[in-house]
Scaffold this active site. Structure first.
Site, mmCIF file in Angstrom:
data_model
loop_
_atom_site.group_PDB
_atom_site.id
_atom_site.type_symbol
_atom_site.label_atom_id
_atom_site.label_comp_id
_atom_site.label_asym_id
_atom_site.label_seq_id
_atom_site.Cartn_x
_atom_site.Cartn_y
_atom_site.Cartn_z
ATOM 1 N N ARG B 129 0.837 -1.188 0.000
ATOM 2 C CA ARG B 129 0.000 0.000 0.000
ATOM 3 C C ARG B 129 0.882 1.252 0.000
ATOM 4 O O ARG B 129 0.622 2.232 -0.696
ATOM 5 C CB ARG B 129 -0.867 -0.037 1.271
ATOM 6 C CG ARG B 129 -1.983 0.966 1.277
ATOM 7 C CD ARG B 129 -3.165 0.442 0.486
ATOM 8 N NE ARG B 129 -4.221 1.452 0.401
ATOM 9 C CZ ARG B 129 -4.907 1.684 -0.692
ATOM 10 N NH1 ARG B 129 -4.647 1.011 -1.796
ATOM 11 N NH2 ARG B 129 -5.861 2.592 -0.694
ATOM 12 N N TYR B 132 2.323 1.927 -3.377
ATOM 13 C CA TYR B 132 1.323 2.526 -4.266
ATOM 14 C C TYR B 132 1.185 4.028 -4.002
ATOM 15 O O TYR B 132 1.164 4.841 -4.917
ATOM 16 C CB TYR B 132 -0.024 1.815 -4.097
ATOM 17 C CG TYR B 132 -1.174 2.546 -4.753
ATOM 18 C CD1 TYR B 132 -1.280 2.587 -6.150
ATOM 19 C CD2 TYR B 132 -2.136 3.207 -3.998
ATOM 20 C CE1 TYR B 132 -2.322 3.275 -6.763
ATOM 21 C CE2 TYR B 132 -3.178 3.888 -4.600
ATOM 22 C CZ TYR B 132 -3.270 3.927 -5.982
ATOM 23 O OH TYR B 132 -4.291 4.608 -6.574
ATOM 24 N N TYR B 133 1.140 4.381 -2.717
ATOM 25 C CA TYR B 133 0.929 5.782 -2.372
ATOM 26 C C TYR B 133 2.155 6.659 -2.602
ATOM 27 O O TYR B 133 2.060 7.875 -2.513
ATOM 28 C CB TYR B 133 0.433 5.920 -0.930
ATOM 29 C CG TYR B 133 -1.063 5.881 -0.861
ATOM 30 C CD1 TYR B 133 -1.802 7.032 -1.080
ATOM 31 C CD2 TYR B 133 -1.734 4.687 -0.620
ATOM 32 C CE1 TYR B 133 -3.183 7.000 -1.056
ATOM 33 C CE2 TYR B 133 -3.110 4.642 -0.593
ATOM 34 C CZ TYR B 133 -3.840 5.802 -0.818
ATOM 35 O OH TYR B 133 -5.205 5.772 -0.796
ATOM 36 N N GLN B 134 3.280 6.052 -2.885
ATOM 37 C CA GLN B 134 4.447 6.852 -3.240
ATOM 38 C C GLN B 134 4.184 7.613 -4.541
ATOM 39 O O GLN B 134 4.715 8.687 -4.769
ATOM 40 C CB GLN B 134 5.688 5.963 -3.430
ATOM 41 C CG GLN B 134 6.178 5.290 -2.170
ATOM 42 C CD GLN B 134 6.957 6.229 -1.297
ATOM 43 O OE1 GLN B 134 7.699 7.066 -1.781
ATOM 44 N NE2 GLN B 134 6.780 6.091 0.004
ATOM 45 N N ASP B 193 -0.174 9.388 3.135
ATOM 46 C CA ASP B 193 -0.691 10.352 2.161
ATOM 47 C C ASP B 193 -2.169 10.633 2.346
ATOM 48 O O ASP B 193 -2.684 11.643 1.876
ATOM 49 C CB ASP B 193 -0.481 9.832 0.735
ATOM 50 C CG ASP B 193 0.938 9.405 0.514
ATOM 51 O OD1 ASP B 193 1.390 8.508 1.256
ATOM 52 O OD2 ASP B 193 1.590 9.968 -0.368
#
Lengths: 320, 434
Positions: B129, B132-134, B193
């Site tokens: 997760r 992905y949020y990077q 994020d």
């Protein structure tokens, strides 16, 4: 009937960290704390000035400190487990300087925890985490591990939290985390008495000056008094409401001083078997309390602990 | 054409070149350092794979990056090896590519390799997760990340865990902004994020709890709603915190700096070490940014609590109400605002018995391991050139812990009321109501 003690002086922030141990000579109080230095405050001068600070004595702080009755030899143990000895300089300056090295490393001797010195500083006794006692002979130039005492089987041994040597140097007493109290004959290494324990950690043991009694105290919040002729339990002092961290006999053996984790110091009369004075200068833990060797008319004692200060008390002239 | 496509991810364009330049020097030295020192130890959670295999993955990633640096200097296309999980054959993903998808795949893959390398070198865990949020725009979907991560693991011939990548954060959080529509009280800690989208205005405090069991008992008591300190958030990272939990707390703290964040840890060397990990980061993570919360307030359990506990456990029948329970309870009641009605009832319903905290706490002797660990922590703390007040407090607490030879664990309590009552006292004291 009670005795009155007045606060003679307080050295505020004698250390920057908790003071874990103090030791008194006729002219000074040595103190060890969570900081790396050992401080020396003169007790024969007004305002108890700092006369020496041994810097970097113990890098991670120092938890135990003792001085010989003759005031010439001191020993200290740091949080990293290192054992150091000190002596008064031969130059006559009165300063403390490093004495002999004590090889304390290695599995065989165990990590040193509490310590006691004989009257002339020639014998050093330490407890270990495993409950063993190491007896060292100190002389100029060398130290030697003279004896090792074991309380019993490995299974029953418990952390050695406190230790004392009798004034005549014949006996060693230890107090353990499981409440056990042992008295060893230093000559034979045999256990003389295994005293009825306190069931809770014994944080302080002390021989009376004449060597006829032993006092033991700790998390039971009581002081237990034993007669050493037959190893009998003779008295119990109750009144503290917190763990007792430190006890000390007055020079004459008439009084016991105790300091507890709730900041209260008490003076007990052995004759009356009662508390004769209670002082609560601080609400922070007292970790070490000591009578000053009697030099004048009045008895004095010093307390120290989590408030980082040294508090000196003087007996009030006349009793109330 | 390719350049044009690539410019849709301009931020990554920069990071590729920077990271590549940095790679041959710093990353290598970091890696060799990490390898020679072995695991940085207590303050991180790493899977139980042998360090050797971890090292070999690090080596392989670095080989790939080095060969790319070479390619760059020789003006050659950049290539990344990938093994198809279906056919088992290795092929290369290269840049420039002929299709938009090819460019995306190359970029995504490189970023995953980079994050994976970071995690391995610092011996920390990252979540899929988190990856992905990077860069959600780049990856497009979580599924895309998941597939690529599994491809990378397959290519290196290791399990995904050996890349230090896990499915999700191990942290849990409860509190009003986090409930789900299914009525679940406890949810997984969201990615850092996502913090910007949270409305924490009604929140007056956040409590970071070492142990999941303590967390769960407080949640079941709805402490986040009934506390005298107002509405709060409870969270735990279940022991040593993972990267995403720490990133989350950091993000919350920087977005809502006025909300105090408290820590509830055991009074033992691990508790102190975990606290320090939250505040300062772990040994191997010094280069990490946006993961620490130096302002985290140590609520307890501390040595001073030992004394209080001891007073309450006195076996004697204490008649003075001014000491201990009586006092704290009465001040508490008088300080309570109306919203705390429920907890006042709670406090009242507790018998004033001296033994009531026994269910919540446990005093134990330090083990040999505890003592060794405490001394090691003391040593780390003393190596700081200048100790600040926080570090002096940690030092002092550790020394007293050793002196007393005691630790103090917060139990998985059946009677969480005790804990709630204790927290009420502490929080109201800190917020200056007493």
């Amino acid at each position: 009937m009670s005795k009155q003690y007045l606060t003679a002086h307080t050295v505020d922030n004698a250390h920057i960290a908790n003071i874990f141990a103090i030791a008194a000579t006729k002219t000074a109080v040595l103190s060890a704390s969570g900081s790396s230095c050992i401080n020396v405050h003169a007790t024969n001068k007004e305002a108890y000035p700092l006369v020496q600070s041994i810097s970097n004595a113990h890098k991670l702080g120092c938890h135990h400190l003792a001085v010989s009755r003759d005031g010439k030899v001191a020993a200290s143990i740091g949080f990293a487990g290192e054992l150091k000895t000190w002596k008064v300089s031969d130059t006559g300056s009165g300063d403390w300087e490093p004495y002999v090295e004590v090889a304390n490393g290695g599995e065989t001797n165990g990590e040193a925890w509490a310590l006691a010195l004989s009257e002339d500083g020639s014998v050093l006794a330490t407890t270990t985490h495993s409950g063993r006692v190491n007896i060292w002979r100190l002389s100029d130039g060398s130290s030697q591990l003279a004896q090792q005492f074991e309380p019993g089987s490995v299974v029953t041994s418990a952390f050695g939290m406190s230790i004392d040597i009798s004034h005549d140097g014949k006996y060693t007493a230890t107090g353990h985390e499981n409440g056990a109290v042992y008295i060893y004959n230093n000559e034979t290494g045999r256990i003389v008495y295994q005293l009825p324990g306190l069931a809770k950690p014994v944080r302080a043991v002390a021989f009376s000056p004449a060597g006829t009694k032993l006092a033991a105290a700790g998390d039971s919040m009581t002081i237990e008094l034993y007669d050493l002729q037959f190893g009998e339990h003779v008295a119990q002092f109750t009144g503290h409401a917190a763990w007792i961290m430190s006890i000390d006999w007055s020079d004459t053996g008439e009084y016991l001083l105790s300091g507890a984790y709730d900041g209260k110091a008490k003076v007990w009369s052995i004759d009356k078997q009662a508390c004769v004075a209670t002082h609560s200068e601080t609400e922070q833990a007292l970790l070490s309390v000591k009578w000053l060797p009697k030099t004048g008319m009045n008895e004095m004692f010093c307390t120290a602990g989590a408030n980082k200060s040294l508090t000196f008390y003087r007996e009030a002239t006349g009793t109330a | 054409m390719d350049r044009c496509r690539f410019s849709t991810t301009p931020s990554f364009d920069i990071s590729v070149s920077r990271r590549d330049r940095a790679s041959s020097q710093t990353i290598l030295s970091k890696a060799s350092q990490a390898l020679s020192e072995g695991s940085p130890g207590e303050s991180v959670q790493s899977p139980n794979d042998p360090g050797e295999r971890r090292g070999s993955v690090i080596d392989r990633i670095e080989d790939i990056v080095e060969s790319m640096v070479d390619s760059l200097s020789e003006n050659q296309p950049l290539t990344l090896p990938l093994r198809s999980r279906r056919s088992g054959n290795e092929y290369t993903v290269s840049f420039p590519a002929t299709t938009a998808n090819g460019v995306k795949k190359f970029t995504a893959l490189l970023q995953i390799l980079f994050l994976c390398h970071e995690a391995l070198v610092s011996d920390t865990i990252i979540t899929k997760r988190n990856i992905y949020y990077q860069n959600p725009e780049l990856f497009g979907s979580q599924d895309y990340v998941n597939r690529l991560v599994d491809d990378v693991a397959y290519t290196f011939g290791v399990g995904r865990n050996e890349l230090n990548i896990v499915a999700a954060s191990k942290g849990l959080v409860a509190g009003q902004p986090f409930g789900t529509e299914h009525g679940d009280e406890v949810v997984m800690i969201p990615p850092a994020d996502a913090v910007v989208d949270l409305d924490l205005r009604p929140i007056e405090w956040i409590l970071v709890i070492e142990k999941e069991a303590t967390f769960r008992s407080l949640v079941s008591l709805r402490y986040h709603e009934i506390s005298v300190a107002g509405r709060g958030i409870l969270m735990t990272a279940k022991g040593y915190p993972d990267l995403s939990s720490r990133q989350f707390i950091h993000a919350v703290h920087s977005t809502w700096p006025q909300i105090p964040i408290y820590a509830l840890m055991d009074f033992d060397p691990d508790g102190v070490s975990i606290l320090r990990t939250y505040k300062r980061g772990s040994q191997g993570m010094r280069h990490e940014e946006r993961v620490t919360v130096p302002g985290l307030l140590w609520l307890g359990v501390k040595n001073s609590d030992l004394l209080e506990l001891q007073m309450r456990l006195l076996p004697t029948t204490r008649s003075e109400p001014s000491n201990g329970d009586g006092e704290s309870q009465s001040t508490l009641a008088s300080s309570q605002s109306s919203r705390a009605g429920s907890s006042r009832t709670l406090a009242r319903s507790l018998p004033g018995s001296a033994r009531r905290h026994e269910a919540g706490w446990k005093i134990l002797s330090l083990s040999g391991r505890d003592r060794t660990k405490a001394v090691r922590l003391l040593s780390t703390l003393s190596d700081q050139h200048h100790q600040d007040a926080d570090e002096m407090e940690l030092t002092s607490e550790l020394q007293l812990m050793l002196m007393l030879n005691m630790k103090f664990e917060i139990q998985a309590v059946d009677r969480a009321e005790n804990m709630a009552h204790w927290l009420d006292e502490r929080l109201s004291r800190i917020s200056g109501w007493v």
